[in-house]
Design a protein around this motif. Sequence first.
Motif, PDB file in Angstrom:
ATOM      1  N   HIS A  10      -8.825   1.815 -31.317  1.00  0.00           N
ATOM      2  CA  HIS A  10      -7.755   2.643 -30.755  1.00  0.00           C
ATOM      3  C   HIS A  10      -6.500   1.802 -30.501  1.00  0.00           C
ATOM      4  O   HIS A  10      -5.378   2.231 -30.802  1.00  0.00           O
ATOM      5  CB  HIS A  10      -8.252   3.305 -29.460  1.00  0.00           C
ATOM      6  N   ALA A  11      -6.692   0.582 -29.984  1.00  0.00           N
ATOM      7  CA  ALA A  11      -5.539  -0.301 -29.719  1.00  0.00           C
ATOM      8  C   ALA A  11      -4.772  -0.571 -31.019  1.00  0.00           C
ATOM      9  O   ALA A  11      -3.543  -0.511 -31.055  1.00  0.00           O
ATOM     10  CB  ALA A  11      -6.013  -1.618 -29.099  1.00  0.00           C
ATOM     11  N   ILE A  12      -5.506  -0.837 -32.097  1.00  0.00           N
ATOM     12  CA  ILE A  12      -4.854  -1.135 -33.375  1.00  0.00           C
ATOM     13  C   ILE A  12      -4.131   0.113 -33.894  1.00  0.00           C
ATOM     14  O   ILE A  12      -2.994   0.037 -34.366  1.00  0.00           O
ATOM     15  CB  ILE A  12      -5.900  -1.644 -34.411  1.00  0.00           C
ATOM     16  N   TRP A  13      -4.778   1.248 -33.743  1.00  0.00           N
ATOM     17  CA  TRP A  13      -4.189   2.520 -34.176  1.00  0.00           C
ATOM     18  C   TRP A  13      -2.858   2.771 -33.437  1.00  0.00           C
ATOM     19  O   TRP A  13      -1.910   3.306 -34.008  1.00  0.00           O
ATOM     20  CB  TRP A  13      -5.198   3.639 -33.925  1.00  0.00           C
ATOM     21  N   CYS A  14      -2.790   2.366 -32.163  1.00  0.00           N
ATOM     22  CA  CYS A  14      -1.564   2.547 -31.375  1.00  0.00           C
ATOM     23  C   CYS A  14      -0.356   1.857 -32.029  1.00  0.00           C
ATOM     24  O   CYS A  14       0.781   2.232 -31.791  1.00  0.00           O
ATOM     25  CB  CYS A  14      -1.734   1.991 -29.956  1.00  0.00           C
ATOM     26  N   ALA A  15      -0.612   0.830 -32.851  1.00  0.00           N
ATOM     27  CA  ALA A  15       0.492   0.057 -33.453  1.00  0.00           C
ATOM     28  C   ALA A  15       0.839   0.540 -34.860  1.00  0.00           C
ATOM     29  O   ALA A  15       1.659  -0.067 -35.550  1.00  0.00           O
ATOM     30  CB  ALA A  15       0.113  -1.427 -33.499  1.00  0.00           C
TER      31      ALA A  15
END
Length: 308
Positions: free
Chosen positions: A119-124
């Motif tokens: 999810h953190a990577i998707w946020c970027a």
Amino acid sequence: MSTSQEIKPVRKAIFPVAGLGTRFLPVTKVLPKEMLPINDRPLIQHVVEEARDAGIEEFIFVTGRSKEMLEEHFDYQPELMQTLKERNKLYELDLVRSTHIPEGRFFLTRQAKPLGLGHAIWCARRLVGNEPFAVILPDELIQNDVGCLAQMVDVYNQKGGNVIAVEEVAHEEAQNYGIVDTDDDLTQKVVSVKGLVEKPAPGEQPSNLSIIGRYILQPEVFKELESLERGAGNEVQLTDNMAKLIGRQPFHGMKFKGIRHDAGRRAGFIKANVAYGLADPKIGGNVRKEILKLADKIREDEKLKGAA
Ligand code: G1P
């Protein structure tokens, strides 16, 4: 699918830094764990330098609440620099200067909910766009003259596709990591990845080759992440979504050169401080002396315990 003709350069790196750092409470009540020092610089600076040395031009932080200090650390600090200049502290001035990430190369986005690394990577995703990118987990430090990401960029420039850094771990530790499945001989430096499992149940790991927090990925992984499907630990796992690219794009695991420190755990953090202190030309000799004194004391205590 990437072919050798269309290997695009890796220019951007994502640093997931939204974690609460609960393992380091109470120090992380106010201080972001990424600001904890390893020798003379915060954890996050070590990995930003690793990225810079690998040719990364744009630094993307996925942050959360109370992480403003990270932004300050990489900002320009004219007052401090002026004071150091006036006092002729040129070495220190250089240290401060080297922490500045230039304008237009530093980006922040927030991960509002702690839904996992994927999810953190998707946020970027919008900050990365349609190009390959690196991910560096600041908890993991790789100590080596040539940084781990630079070693990976070398492999990527030959193979294209996706490259993850891997290391063999003890069998009983495999359940704490993402684990690689491969048909290749594990003594090779680069192996072709045929599957990935996040935190396999004890005894079910396909190998003992673990993912260590350094990735070069193709942007197609964002499409996979979009479903935000939960995996191990009920979190959106990067590993599960990388696995979906296997077979469609080249996917390699690279054994890195260097010493790995798991600085996200207290014992690993202390070990990292000792190792970086020893390697520091300014204080290494003194650190060595102190460690030898401590080691003598430990031996002495153990002897006494044995005699009792
Ligand atoms: C993450 C990844 C895992 C990897 C590990 C390395 O797990 O999900 O695949 O092996 O980092 O540190 P975490 O440590 O965040 O649970």
